[in-house]
Design an enzyme around this catalytic site. Structure first.
Site, PDB file in Angstrom:
ATOM      1  N   GLY A 141       0.827  -1.211   0.000  1.00  0.00           N
ATOM      2  CA  GLY A 141       0.000   0.000   0.000  1.00  0.00           C
ATOM      3  C   GLY A 141       0.856   1.255   0.000  1.00  0.00           C
ATOM      4  O   GLY A 141       0.535   2.255   0.629  1.00  0.00           O
ATOM      5  N   LEU A 199       1.364   3.562  -2.029  1.00  0.00           N
ATOM      6  CA  LEU A 199       0.854   4.788  -2.675  1.00  0.00           C
ATOM      7  C   LEU A 199      -0.335   5.376  -1.924  1.00  0.00           C
ATOM      8  O   LEU A 199      -0.955   6.349  -2.346  1.00  0.00           O
ATOM      9  CB  LEU A 199       0.460   4.498  -4.132  1.00  0.00           C
ATOM     10  CG  LEU A 199       1.628   4.099  -5.047  1.00  0.00           C
ATOM     11  CD1 LEU A 199       1.127   3.713  -6.430  1.00  0.00           C
ATOM     12  CD2 LEU A 199       2.663   5.217  -5.131  1.00  0.00           C
ATOM     13  N   GLY A 200      -0.662   4.789  -0.790  1.00  0.00           N
ATOM     14  CA  GLY A 200      -1.790   5.280   0.010  1.00  0.00           C
ATOM     15  C   GLY A 200      -1.400   6.470   0.869  1.00  0.00           C
ATOM     16  O   GLY A 200      -0.273   6.969   0.796  1.00  0.00           O
ATOM     17  N   GLN A 201      -2.347   6.910   1.732  1.00  0.00           N
ATOM     18  CA  GLN A 201      -2.106   8.117   2.545  1.00  0.00           C
ATOM     19  C   GLN A 201      -0.892   7.924   3.456  1.00  0.00           C
ATOM     20  O   GLN A 201      -0.030   8.804   3.538  1.00  0.00           O
ATOM     21  CB  GLN A 201      -3.340   8.417   3.419  1.00  0.00           C
ATOM     22  CG  GLN A 201      -3.143   9.666   4.300  1.00  0.00           C
ATOM     23  CD  GLN A 201      -4.247   9.908   5.291  1.00  0.00           C
ATOM     24  OE1 GLN A 201      -4.959   8.987   5.702  1.00  0.00           O
ATOM     25  NE2 GLN A 201      -4.411  11.154   5.707  1.00  0.00           N
ATOM     26  N   ASP A 209       2.521  -1.731  -4.487  1.00  0.00           N
ATOM     27  CA  ASP A 209       1.122  -1.287  -4.488  1.00  0.00           C
ATOM     28  C   ASP A 209       0.430  -1.982  -5.653  1.00  0.00           C
ATOM     29  O   ASP A 209       1.081  -2.523  -6.535  1.00  0.00           O
ATOM     30  CB  ASP A 209       1.021   0.245  -4.627  1.00  0.00           C
ATOM     31  CG  ASP A 209      -0.314   0.784  -4.084  1.00  0.00           C
ATOM     32  OD1 ASP A 209      -0.307   1.481  -3.065  1.00  0.00           O
ATOM     33  OD2 ASP A 209      -1.368   0.450  -4.665  1.00  0.00           O
ATOM     34  N   ASP A 252      -0.685  -7.261  -5.705  1.00  0.00           N
ATOM     35  CA  ASP A 252      -2.036  -7.376  -5.161  1.00  0.00           C
ATOM     36  C   ASP A 252      -1.898  -8.216  -3.899  1.00  0.00           C
ATOM     37  O   ASP A 252      -1.518  -9.388  -3.980  1.00  0.00           O
ATOM     38  CB  ASP A 252      -2.946  -8.077  -6.189  1.00  0.00           C
ATOM     39  CG  ASP A 252      -4.352  -8.299  -5.627  1.00  0.00           C
ATOM     40  OD1 ASP A 252      -5.264  -8.563  -6.420  1.00  0.00           O
ATOM     41  OD2 ASP A 252      -4.518  -8.219  -4.385  1.00  0.00           O
ATOM     42  N   TYR A 275     -15.309  -2.068   8.309  1.00  0.00           N
ATOM     43  CA  TYR A 275     -13.932  -1.597   8.546  1.00  0.00           C
ATOM     44  C   TYR A 275     -13.497  -1.955   9.976  1.00  0.00           C
ATOM     45  O   TYR A 275     -12.440  -2.521  10.193  1.00  0.00           O
ATOM     46  CB  TYR A 275     -13.877  -0.085   8.340  1.00  0.00           C
ATOM     47  CG  TYR A 275     -12.533   0.544   8.582  1.00  0.00           C
ATOM     48  CD1 TYR A 275     -12.317   1.359   9.692  1.00  0.00           C
ATOM     49  CD2 TYR A 275     -11.483   0.337   7.697  1.00  0.00           C
ATOM     50  CE1 TYR A 275     -11.091   1.957   9.918  1.00  0.00           C
ATOM     51  CE2 TYR A 275     -10.246   0.943   7.909  1.00  0.00           C
ATOM     52  CZ  TYR A 275     -10.067   1.751   9.019  1.00  0.00           C
ATOM     53  OH  TYR A 275      -8.843   2.343   9.225  1.00  0.00           O
ATOM     54  N   LYS A 307     -10.636  -4.409  11.462  1.00  0.00           N
ATOM     55  CA  LYS A 307      -9.553  -3.861  12.302  1.00  0.00           C
ATOM     56  C   LYS A 307      -9.425  -4.649  13.603  1.00  0.00           C
ATOM     57  O   LYS A 307      -8.333  -5.010  14.021  1.00  0.00           O
ATOM     58  CB  LYS A 307      -9.781  -2.373  12.583  1.00  0.00           C
ATOM     59  CG  LYS A 307      -9.502  -1.494  11.374  1.00  0.00           C
ATOM     60  CD  LYS A 307      -8.022  -1.580  10.972  1.00  0.00           C
ATOM     61  CE  LYS A 307      -7.786  -1.136   9.552  1.00  0.00           C
ATOM     62  NZ  LYS A 307      -6.384  -1.335   9.124  1.00  0.00           N
TER      63      LYS A 307
HETATM   64  C1  VAH Z   1     -10.935   6.372   8.196  1.00  0.00           C
HETATM   65  N1  VAH Z   1      -8.890   7.711   8.216  1.00  0.00           N
HETATM   66  O1  VAH Z   1     -11.555   7.395   8.342  1.00  0.00           O
HETATM   67  C2  VAH Z   1      -9.420   6.389   8.472  1.00  0.00           C
HETATM   68  C3  VAH Z   1      -9.152   6.030   9.911  1.00  0.00           C
HETATM   69  C4  VAH Z   1      -9.712   6.590  12.275  1.00  0.00           C
HETATM   70  C5  VAH Z   1      -9.975   6.890  10.870  1.00  0.00           C
HETATM   71  O2  VAH Z   1      -9.375   4.689  10.167  1.00  0.00           O
HETATM   72  O3  VAH Z   1     -11.454   5.340   7.858  1.00  0.00           O
END
Ligand code: VAH
Length: 316
Positions: free
Chosen positions: A6, A8-10, A32, A51, A140, A144
């Protein structure tokens, strides 16, 4: 040698450059799923298309460069994950599993981020403890908290040196916002300079933990360099630098751009996600166990963000 997914991500786009400056360009293998021609990450050192759902390819790249550390960042963020939950599970968990297997086979140290998104509505919202109930209701968040448990399992069962942090919203200027709920706090700086106004998709009074990207990058390096014997926790440490609501960012921006106008156009989906997250988390464990100590607050972050974005957007 460090393998980054990853890249190229934030986080990846800035962490890769910091790691290369710290450990040498050729010691950081950036990967990436896509290639951005001319991007400094691609140009400044080894790059491979990968990938993360292709475990075989990941193993081949890890062996080709003989890596001894894996920093796994490839994932879908909260809002995108809520729109595409099956894809989010497959990428966030499938990718993580493959990366952990590579780390186990090659005896690598391992870092992957968790998030304040790993907490849910039944979690205490103010000064959320390091050890507390975690029943997130977003896909998400499910990935996590599952990721935290999987990383702890690989540490206890296979001895893989896994470490992670629960990141708050991260604010940066190098990449555009990428589907996060906290990304209103990135958007607002772009729009303040471009349009002198911003319609926030997160409502007034919605507190969330936030951090400026330089502090996030330092946290990753400091945790990975910490003495493992001193860590009572591993996956994952609460860390934060500030907690604010949209009106606080607007007020801070107004100090620089007096004519800036803030309005609200709340997105019910991202507002519901934000409402399920803590208002502020307790990061005393990170401070005690590996000396976490962020430098930027809302005022200094705002000054730096506006300065850097004026250059990036070529606005006086
Ligand atoms: C999001 N920036 O908004 C991420 C992060 C705590 C926020 O997980 O999904």
């Amino acid at each position: 040698k460090i393998l980054v997914t990853g890249c190229l991500g934030q986080i990846g786009s800035e962490l890769t450059m910091k790691l290369r400056n710290t450990y040498g360009n050729d010691n950081v293998v950036a990967t990436d799923i896509r290639k951005l021609e001319g991007n400094e990450v691609i140009e400044s050192g080894p790059f491979e298309i990968l990938d993360v759902n292709d475990g075989k390819a990941m193993g081949e790249i890890a062996k080709k460069y003989n890596v001894d550390s894996v920093i796994h960042l490839a994932a879908l963020l909260s809002a995108v994950a809520e729109a595409k939950p099956v894809l989010a599970w497959n990428i966030n968990m499938g990718g993580l599993f493959n990366a952990l297997e590579v780390a186990r086979e090659l005896n690598c140290s391992f870092f992957t981020p968790s998030s304040i998104g790993a907490f849910g509505p039944s979690t205490p919202k103010d000064k959320t403890p390091q050890d507390t109930i975690q029943r997130p209701q977003t896909m998400y968040g499910v990935t996590k908290v599952s990721g935290e448990l999987l990383c702890d399992y690989y540490f206890k069962r296979f001895g893989v040196d896994t470490r992670g942090v629960r990141f708050p919203g991260l604010i940066s200027y190098k990449t555009l916002p990428g589907g996060g709920t906290t990304d209103y706090a990135v958007d607002i700086y772009y729009k303040a300079l471009q349009d002198k106004k911003y319609a926030s998709f997160i409502g007034e009074g919605t507190y969330m933990d936030m951090m400026y990207i330089p502090d996030a990058l330092d946290a990753i390096v400091n945790l990975m360099e910490a003495d493992g014997l001193k860590l009572k926790h591993r996956n994952a440490f609460n860390i934060t630098a500030m907690s604010f609501a949209p009106e606080h960012v607007a007020a801070e921006i107004k100090k620089h751009i007096p004519e800036f106008q803030m309005t609200y156009d709340v997105d019910p989906i991202r507002q519901a996600i934000a409402n399920s997250w803590p208002n502020s988390i307790d990061d005393s464990a990170a401070r005690e166990e590996w000396g976490f100590n962020p430098k930027y607050d809302l005022a200094s972050m705002t000054t730096d963000m506006l300065e850097k974005l004026r250059v990036k957007l070529n606005i006086k």
